[in-house]
Design an enzyme around this catalytic site. Sequence first.
Site, short mmCIF file in Angstrom:
data_model
loop_
_atom_site.label_atom_id
_atom_site.label_comp_id
_atom_site.label_asym_id
_atom_site.label_seq_id
_atom_site.Cartn_x
_atom_site.Cartn_y
_atom_site.Cartn_z
N TYR A 52 -9.67 -2.64 3.43
CA TYR A 52 -9.96 -1.75 2.17
C TYR A 52 -11.26 -2.50 1.50
CZ TYR A 52 -5.51 0.58 3.32
OH TYR A 52 -4.64 1.18 3.84
N ARG B 233 -2.09 6.92 0.88
CA ARG B 233 -1.92 5.39 0.94
C ARG B 233 -2.98 4.76 0.65
NH1 ARG B 233 2.00 1.39 2.28
NH2 ARG B 233 1.28 -0.15 4.11
N HIS C 154 -0.76 9.24 5.08
CA HIS C 154 -1.59 8.12 5.21
C HIS C 154 -2.75 8.14 4.32
CE1 HIS C 154 0.52 4.56 6.73
NE2 HIS C 154 -0.85 4.04 6.93
N LYS D 133 8.43 -1.92 7.29
CA LYS D 133 8.52 -2.31 8.63
C LYS D 133 9.25 -3.58 8.81
CE LYS D 133 4.20 -0.30 10.04
NZ LYS D 133 2.95 -0.47 10.71
N ARG E 137 4.20 4.50 2.74
CA ARG E 137 4.23 4.97 4.22
C ARG E 137 5.21 6.28 4.02
NH1 ARG E 137 5.09 -0.56 4.98
NH2 ARG E 137 3.61 -1.46 6.00
N HIS F 1 2.23 -5.33 3.53
CA HIS F 1 1.53 -5.71 4.56
C HIS F 1 2.05 -7.31 4.86
CE1 HIS F 1 -2.12 -2.65 4.32
NE2 HIS F 1 -1.16 -2.31 5.15
#
Length: 295
Positions: free
Chosen positions: A276, A244, A241, A170, A146, A267
């Site tokens: 995806y 990414r 992004h 995150k 990110r 994730h």
Amino acid sequence: MRELVDEFLYYLVVERGLAENTLASYNSDLQQFLQYLENSRVKSVREVNHGLLVAYLMKMQREGRSPATISQHLAALKSFYHFLLRERLVESDPTVNLESPRQVKKLPRVLTVEEIERLLSQPRPDTPAGLRDKAMLELLYATGLRVSELVALNVDQVNLEGEFVRCLGKGSRERVVPMGQVACFHVRTYLENGRGKLIKRKTETALFVNQHGRRLSRQGCWKILKGYAKAANLKKEITPHTLRHSFATHLLENGADLRSVQELLGHADIGTTQIYTHLTRKKIREIYDRTHPRA
């Protein structure tokens, strides 16, 4: 009521370790909700019921808020009332049985390999800023970081011998991501020939710095990327992004398994990564239609 929101945010920091951006989002959503309660002359969170929440969500819908935004608000409210119930500050949870509006999943915008090559060939390697930009773009595509993770990198988080970076994602979750030989070469070149000419203080720890010698911001990275996208004559709207998304899609198209891509992207839920697979299935269908005699 605002004191309760402050207590809730403190709980999110101390016990759940949520990221600063997530906290800011929760705070913004809840402050808007409290304003709605004040306008409705509701004086306590105990007075909030299912019907009032439905009215609040419908109001946002009439204002033209997107399903994603409404879902985000509802998630903040659900978490807030779960906290209040746990702390016995309310007797019941009015968010129970409230469902998020259906969202149309938008497929992420990706670049082709040829478009990636055009983009990455734009930075000029004869200036310190050019060396920085080349290393930055190569690293973004090589790792799928990110943009917030990229600009937060310090020099000591890059292992050139092992060809990997350590980053905080995150929820302050650390992960190790390989960066490959090409990105490693350009990061090394930037460190040896470019960064020293950009920094103002030898104590600076940031890997990527701006023209003032301080840590590059997300906005700065985005601006740099948009400039090179324009120079490469890319017609698609490009953001950090996008690299990414392209990273993940190209891995899956070349045989990577979904679980590995999930780990590389950081994730928490594999469901987030599954978006995806729609892209790769679409590409398979295009290949089939183009090549099969009976398609």
